[in-house]
Design a protein around this motif. Sequence first.
Motif, short mmCIF file in Angstrom:
data_model
loop_
_atom_site.label_atom_id
_atom_site.label_comp_id
_atom_site.label_asym_id
_atom_site.label_seq_id
_atom_site.Cartn_x
_atom_site.Cartn_y
_atom_site.Cartn_z
N ALA A 46 51.88 66.21 13.72
CA ALA A 46 51.39 64.91 14.15
C ALA A 46 51.47 64.79 15.67
N SER A 47 52.57 65.29 16.25
CA SER A 47 52.70 65.12 17.70
C SER A 47 51.74 66.06 18.43
N LYS A 48 51.46 67.20 17.82
CA LYS A 48 50.43 68.07 18.38
C LYS A 48 49.09 67.34 18.37
N GLY A 49 48.84 66.65 17.29
CA GLY A 49 47.60 65.87 17.17
C GLY A 49 47.53 64.80 18.25
N CYS A 50 48.66 64.16 18.52
CA CYS A 50 48.70 63.13 19.55
C CYS A 50 48.34 63.72 20.91
N LYS A 51 48.86 64.91 21.15
CA LYS A 51 48.60 65.52 22.46
C LYS A 51 47.13 65.93 22.59
N ASP A 52 46.57 66.44 21.49
CA ASP A 52 45.15 66.77 21.51
C ASP A 52 44.33 65.51 21.77
#
Lengths: 289, 246, 846
Positions: free
Chosen positions: B217-223
Amino acid sequence: MASIQLGEGEKTFIIHGICKDDLRSDGRTCLSYRNFELECGVVSNTSGSARLKLSNTQVLVGVKAEMGPPNPLNPSRGGIEFFVDFSANASPKFAGRGGDELAAEISNMLGLVYKNKKMLDYKSLCVIAGQCVWTLYADIVVLECGGNLLDAIALAVKAALYNTRIPLVTVHKDMDGTEDIDVSSNPHDFVTLDTKNLPVLVTVTTVGSGHIVDATLEEEACSMACIVAAVNKEGAIDGMVKKGSGSLTIDSIYKMLTSAKQIGKDLNKSLDDFLSKKGSDMSSKGFLT
Amino acid sequence: MAGLELLSDEGFRLDGRRPSELRKIRLRLGVFDQADGSAYIEQGNTKALATVYGPHEVLGGKGKPLHDKVIINCQYSMATFSTNERKNRPQGDRKSTEMSLHLQRTFEATIQTHLYPRSQIDIFVQILQADGGNYCACVNAATLAIINAGIPMKDYVCACSSGYVNNTPLTDVSYLEESQGGPVVTVAMLPKSEQIALFKMDNRLHVDHLEQVLEVASKGCKDMYAVMNAAVKEHVSRMAKSMECS
Amino acid sequence: MLTSRSFVKKTRKGGVMKVVREHYLRDDIWCGSAACTKCPIDKPVLEKEPVPEVENTLCSYPHYLLLDTNVVLHQVDILEDKAIKNVILLQTVQKEVKHRSLPSYKRIRDLIANETKRFYVFTNEHHRDTYIEIEPKESPNDFNDRAIRKSLAWYDEHFKDTPIKIVLLTNDIDNREKARNEGRVAYTVNEYVKAMEGRPELMDRLAQIETKERERKANDSDITAPGGRNVLYPEHLSSYEINAGIKQGRYKKGTFKASRENFREGYVSVQGMEKMVFIKGLANQNRAVQGDIVAVEMFAESQWTAPSTVIAEDKGSKEDVLDEDTDNSHIGPKKGAVPTCRIVGIIQRNWRPFCGVIMPAAVKGGTKHLFMAAERLIPKIRIETQQYETLAGNRIIVSIDSWPRDSRYPLGHFVRNLGAIGDKDTENEVLLLEHDVPHLPFSEAVLSFLPKLPWTITKEDETVREDLRHVDICSVDPPGCTDIDDALHYKPLENGNAEVGVHIADVSHFIKPGNALDTEACSRGTTVYLVDRRIDMVPDLLSSNLCSLRGGVERFAFSTLWEMTPEAEIVNVRFTKSIIKSRAAYTYEQAQNKIDDKSQNDALAIGLRGLLKMAKILKQKRTDNGALTLASSEIRFSMDSETHDPIEVERKVMRETNSMVEEFMLLANVSVAQRIRQEFPQSACLRRHPVPPLSNFEPIIKVALTRGFELQVDSGKALADSLDKANIPSIPFFNQLLRMMTTRCMTQALYFSSGMLPEDEYLHFGLASPIYTHFTSPIRRYSDVIVHRMLAVAISADACFPELLDKAKIQEICDNLNYRHRMAQYAGRASVDLHTQVGMYSSLPV
């Protein structure tokens, strides 16, 4: 309606321009309409949709066709229901239940106009008489509110209905009379609505001794009364309401209606022209442009 | 398994994405003229519109002005046609009230509230089309609208959801994936400091898997941040250009 | 990172709701071939030089096969042959197969998992170049066919610079022609298989599918079918008509059961009706096969008939007449008439592969044969084969493909030859198949989840597990047992109490929830013991090696440790995952000898004696509570160690040690049941034994009365006591006989999920325990694996997962386990019967 506050001088300036010089602050004459931006098929999960932007007024209409039991008084007719939502996006005043009263007024008015049997082929919306009919839910979201809202809504509603695709259903009949409904799985199987009889609304606003169409928010602030007429493509009037706190003479109402008829006819024509070209779009860019 | 296979053995999700891919994002800043800030975002078929009014004097009965910080007033609403099955009212139901509250918490955590004491900022978001990840789209749209309004924030707030299927975390779950009853984790994050402004989870997920899911999820936020930041920069440079011209 | 390219919205209407879903099209889906230079593939599935195992005269060039849906649906038997390799399976095809037939889907997934078969799944619907949209007026079927041809064209183009060709296999002539017109290579399966050099027997495995054409013609002309054959059966209603009819109550849904006495008669057990409904005549049975779920129409009372008193066997003399003796003479209700109905449609077929024998062709040297299933309730099946000579006198398997209206018998195809009639292996195979015991070798996919050898205990294992290697543990089992799943120990404590431990093989450590190994074990449910063969629930590596608590090796265990007073009161119980090292694996006899041999005084002997003493107290307590001691007539075969032929038949001897082990297993099961029920109040997997209804006991009460004993059956305790009293010293067998009969009166014990029943129904009647479960044999019972997982969660030794908490899911598993256990029992008994008969037969004086 979302109102703005104007100083006395500013009001006088607007009124004088209209009454004496047939000239409005944005350079138009009293009976000229502004250009508007219209787009169909903006919300893909509706049966039909349209977005209309008239200067600072912006509305989004989504039509959803749903199957359900008919009105017991009219068992073999489908129907249409209106719902207006004043989004808080348009003004913080509409937050919470702020816009409800106004919304109810507008949806009632549209309901009244569309009640007429001639408007849409309600009979064709019947799937099984007495059991199952299509109800069109026309939901209007007011996103920006900058004057002449009713006209904008009516235009967008007509466009959205033109854009509406109702899935093709077939009714199986059993030997002993029970019926079952089958929906085609092919997305190309749909029916469209005949919108040629649908009217647009034209609001004629009195300003001083004159009257104008397509009023801006400022002009509305200078006005005490207006009439709203539903005008179809022949220029016939399908309904009329007087709004505002001022009173009007019979004579002036007559004059205003004459203007409304002409404007309505033109408006219908340009709308129909546009729709026959672009009204069947199913995916458009919406707010991205 | 009789249900839908959310992740095929070949590693594709129902809509053709791989587990770690976001949906297509399209966005625009400054869609309305009347509001102080506005933005529109599409994440796949989820479409959200956000407007920001303020800071302005405290209006209505929404509590008293605070002497040390600004009041953040949020409202979440969904167009009645936004869902597959038509809704009866755009807001005021439990779900939207909850969402409004979540938004308020999220932005109270990120807006520099101490800069505007005794005033109020209104953030209104509306879902025009709902296809999963509604909250995320709202947060992202609101962030952009706040930037558009020029209100200082600690950082962007980016939100992304993730799910967990067949021992594989999925990024940015769609409505179809959400509705299968699996766990869905929603995270709103300040991408630079990696602080989490909101964390919410539906359905059960074993704590052992939480870390992976959270990570995704946090990777998604960064993307998400990368896309949003690029859009903001482009918007600003276009504004600057048009100012030069005039 | 956004890798999605253009995307197309797909509108799907479910009901009348418009649903819009995104559909991403990609350019990173590869062809999966080692011969390809364009796609960056790490692990190609399709071979670089696809030389077929069998020379094919039609396609003598290297080629990949691309399959049409109908091939996968109906011809899996062919696809499973090793001659078929290098196959491209489209996502579209896979989706449709899954939708239409789950068993076929499962088999095709197994093929994909099997690396040697080289089946590649091409996700065509998300590929930028092979995605197509449905056209106006296009039927879903045509759409799928077009999608298949689109991918065929793409592959063809893709390999145009290589010598490899793509061959479409289809059963649909229409699709074949369309593909050929587009310049592709396409054959029907029949053509392709026929052209395989040296494998004529494969032809027999082709399913006899009604071609669409034939079907259409049969429907057009109701009187005669092509070839002037009569249409024998009424048409089946469509599922739509059936559903509507059932909703209105015009039709009823039920399960068809053929009559054992008369092939022309059958019954349907209709839901909600106490008595089965009668069906007379083949036309009224309308092609239903034993076990099919059917829709029936009830006759008016005036048309009811009585079951005939004649036993009739289907001789199959006249091929085209169904009911030659239909006597319609009786008008009005007949004497003894019962509710009668006719079958109007089939809701779900219960077709499975059947074992049986082939019958000679009507014309000598003909290829059309009838097949007679071992199960008498199954009609004869018409098959076509070239290899009658080989098959005659053998047990073979045949699948039913279809049952057209103009055929007296269902059409089927030959699947497999089991071997000669009377051969031991063959007969075992028949027995397993007929009891629906999954006994195929474990698939590659399943085996891939086994631990790699050599297996060692790591440092990490040592930190999370309690080290019990220093404890003197031993196991006691029947002789010849290789799947040892329990071991015991007894250690006197300083405070006068004793520590007693039951150690169970930690199978759940090796079987992780949800993987193929787990799914397979769950589906098998239990290990099945035949007289001379064991069908394992888990692969041999686990059952006989890694999980088997053999003497002298270090193994993982799940241990239950009690502190008990000398009066066998439990002071304290705890559960732990452990590492143990069993000192010895005794047989019951060895253990007994060790206990009896007063000269032995090592730790194990002391332990065993302690255990025995405790067990006796425990047993007494249990009996006082009303537990029943029932006898069963189990017999054992001593086997010749070389040939595995039974040498002699003996009755099972019960030693004290048997009951000692049993006692501690019961104790462990009860303790665990309490614990998991605490942790999973809604979804604990428990075992109950319902109180049998009093009426069940009527026969034995009568029997006992003839000898002057009065049996009390109102409670378990009373029954146990009165059974004890019913002793005739002169006939020692009498009491045992009574007990055996009591066993027959009992209801079946069942697994269930605790949330599905009120607490007072948890009772295990036979053991007189308010709560019970199975924990002690995870190697051979899947229920125990579930219980292990639950207990592991309860003691925080392992992670929980959603299925464990889902009471409906657990119940679903339990239902399957109950079914498998019943079948395993039947199969075991049938095996004993078979061997008893063989034994008697061979010991007959010649």
